[in-house]
Structures are given as structure tokens and as C-alpha cells.
Scaffold this motif. Structure first.
Motif, PDB file in Angstrom:
ATOM      1  N   PRO A 171       0.833  -1.207   0.000  1.00 53.43           N
ATOM      2  CA  PRO A 171       0.000   0.000   0.000  1.00 53.43           C
ATOM      3  C   PRO A 171       0.871   1.262   0.000  1.00 53.43           C
ATOM      4  N   PHE A 172       0.419   2.258  -0.734  1.00 59.37           N
ATOM      5  CA  PHE A 172       1.026   3.590  -0.700  1.00 59.37           C
ATOM      6  C   PHE A 172      -0.048   4.531  -0.186  1.00 59.37           C
ATOM      7  N   GLU A 219       2.430  11.087  -2.746  1.00 58.29           N
ATOM      8  CA  GLU A 219       3.818  11.358  -2.366  1.00 58.29           C
ATOM      9  C   GLU A 219       4.558  10.063  -2.019  1.00 58.29           C
ATOM     10  N   ALA A 220       3.873   9.138  -1.368  1.00 55.81           N
ATOM     11  CA  ALA A 220       4.497   7.856  -1.028  1.00 55.81           C
ATOM     12  C   ALA A 220       4.809   7.057  -2.295  1.00 55.81           C
ATOM     13  N   THR A 221       3.918   7.115  -3.271  1.00 51.96           N
ATOM     14  CA  THR A 221       4.167   6.457  -4.555  1.00 51.96           C
ATOM     15  C   THR A 221       5.373   7.091  -5.236  1.00 51.96           C
ATOM     16  N   ALA A 262      -5.262   5.502 -11.534  1.00 52.60           N
ATOM     17  CA  ALA A 262      -4.719   4.575 -10.531  1.00 52.60           C
ATOM     18  C   ALA A 262      -3.305   4.943 -10.085  1.00 52.60           C
ATOM     19  N   GLY A 263      -2.611   5.796 -10.846  1.00 56.57           N
ATOM     20  CA  GLY A 263      -1.278   6.220 -10.430  1.00 56.57           C
ATOM     21  C   GLY A 263      -0.141   5.842 -11.364  1.00 56.57           C
ATOM     22  N   LYS A 264      -0.456   5.299 -12.533  1.00 58.64           N
ATOM     23  CA  LYS A 264       0.582   4.868 -13.475  1.00 58.64           C
ATOM     24  C   LYS A 264       1.447   6.039 -13.930  1.00 58.64           C
ATOM     25  N   THR A 265       0.806   7.089 -14.412  1.00 62.77           N
ATOM     26  CA  THR A 265       1.553   8.238 -14.919  1.00 62.77           C
ATOM     27  C   THR A 265       2.274   8.951 -13.792  1.00 62.77           C
ATOM     28  N   HIS A 266       1.663   9.031 -12.640  1.00 66.81           N
ATOM     29  CA  HIS A 266       2.302   9.680 -11.495  1.00 66.81           C
ATOM     30  C   HIS A 266       3.595   8.950 -11.127  1.00 66.81           C
ATOM     31  N   PHE A 267       3.532   7.623 -11.092  1.00 71.00           N
ATOM     32  CA  PHE A 267       4.715   6.817 -10.807  1.00 71.00           C
ATOM     33  C   PHE A 267       5.787   7.058 -11.869  1.00 71.00           C
ATOM     34  N   THR A 326      -6.782   1.551  -6.767  1.00 73.67           N
ATOM     35  CA  THR A 326      -7.200   2.500  -5.735  1.00 73.67           C
ATOM     36  C   THR A 326      -7.866   1.734  -4.598  1.00 73.67           C
ATOM     37  N   THR A 327      -7.979   2.400  -3.474  1.00 73.10           N
ATOM     38  CA  THR A 327      -8.694   1.830  -2.334  1.00 73.10           C
ATOM     39  C   THR A 327      -9.825   2.774  -1.962  1.00 73.10           C
ATOM     40  N   GLU A 328     -10.539   2.440  -0.930  1.00 71.55           N
ATOM     41  CA  GLU A 328     -11.623   3.319  -0.482  1.00 71.55           C
ATOM     42  C   GLU A 328     -11.094   4.557   0.221  1.00 71.55           C
ATOM     43  N   THR A 329      -9.823   4.554   0.625  1.00 66.58           N
ATOM     44  CA  THR A 329      -9.208   5.706   1.281  1.00 66.58           C
ATOM     45  C   THR A 329      -8.682   6.656   0.216  1.00 66.58           C
ATOM     46  N   GLU A 330      -9.102   7.890   0.280  1.00 69.42           N
ATOM     47  CA  GLU A 330      -8.703   8.875  -0.724  1.00 69.42           C
ATOM     48  C   GLU A 330      -7.178   9.007  -0.802  1.00 69.42           C
ATOM     49  N   GLY A 331      -6.663   8.951  -2.017  1.00 62.83           N
ATOM     50  CA  GLY A 331      -5.231   9.109  -2.250  1.00 62.83           C
ATOM     51  C   GLY A 331      -4.414   7.842  -2.087  1.00 62.83           C
TER      52      GLY A 331
END
Length: 161
Positions: A10-11, A15-17, A42-47, A134-139
């Protein structure tokens, strides 16, 4: 093949990602391919952006890293070689991948590929797969790692620690 001792991670935030991507960046070299899976947002581009910016920073460079959604491929020089960032979302057939020059880049560049399902049989067998969800927790995001060998697993573990 999933390496059994490489559990989902989990990230807690974007910022953690990004920290994970920055930690993995110096552990990469020419011929390393990372396949980034997950839905839109989902965070692909951010990573990928964080990893590329970290590689460029190691070489003393700073550059904007836009999403390659419309250009399909963006390339960068990091002082040690090329980094290719590809977004294959708009491709309809694996033959189109060859036209981009991506197959050759798999051998001598660091390649980050979003929507790797478009590669079909052209998927590099030595690539690290990272599936973001993603999870139910935002971010918050969860990454599932499929490492083809213990070398990838060791690098992922080092970047996560």
C-alpha cells in the motif's frame, strides 16, 4: 510469475508512490522494462513521472514530464542512456507498437509502459509488472508486483525499504 516474497504494497498517498519511484530510479539500467497497469487515475503516470524526474535529477537535469497519452511515447536522456515513457491506451493492435520503435527500446533503454496489455505477444518476458489499484481511502493506492526473477524482486524490496 509472482515472486512469493514480494507482497502487495500500500502507498498511503501520491507522495508515497513518488518516493518509491524515486528510490527505484537509480536501481534501473538499460534494458529494464516496467509495465504499469491499472485503471485511469490509478497512479501509473504519477509513478512514471516521479521515476523519470528522479533519473533526470541524478544527472543534474530538470524537465517537465508530460503524460504521453497523445504523443504515445516521450523520450528523455539521463546521462546514462534513454528513458522511454509510453502510453499505449490508444493503440488498437500490437503491430502498432513496432511502428513506435518501442521493441528496439526494450533492449537498450529504460522503458516505462502504461497500458501494457496492448503489447500482446510483444510483452518482454523480463519486465517488471506493477499493477496499481485504488482503495476506499482517498489518495491511497496498492501496488501488486509481478517480478520475473529475483533480481527484480531484490530491487523492488530495496526501493520499498
Amino acid at each position: 510469475m509472482t515472486v512469493p516474497d514480494l507482497p502487495d504494497h500500500p502507498f498511503s498517498s501520491a507522495e508515497a508512490t513518488a518516493r518509491f519511484a524515486a528510490a527505484l530510479a537509480p536501481l534501473l539500467g538499460p534494458g529494464d522494462v516496467i509495465l504499469l497497469e491499472g485503471g485511469i487515475g490509478a497512479g501509473k503516470t504519477h509513478f512514471a513521472r516521479a521515476l523519470i524526474q528522479a533519473r533526470l535529477a541524478l544527472a543534474g537535469g530538470v524537465e517537465d514530464v508530460p503524460s504521453p497519452t497523445f504523443t504515445l511515447v516521450q523520450t528523455y536522456q539521463d546521462g546514462q542512456g534513454e528513458i522511454w515513457h509510453a502510453d499505449l491506451y490508444r493503440l488498437t493492435h500490437p503491430d502498432e507498437v513496432d511502428e513506435l520503435g518501442l521493441i528496439d527500446a526494450f533492449e537498450d533503454a529504460i522503458c516505462l509502459v502504461e497500458w501494457p496489455d496492448r503489447l500482446g505477444s510483444l510483452t518482454p518476458q523480463t519486465a517488471l509488472h506493477i499493477a496499481f489499484s485504488t482503495t476506499e481511502t482517498e489518495g491511497e493506492r496498492v501496488a501488486r508486483f509481478d517480478a520475473p526473477n529475483s533480481n527484480w524482486a531484490a530491487r523492488v524490496k530495496q526501493a520499498l525499504s
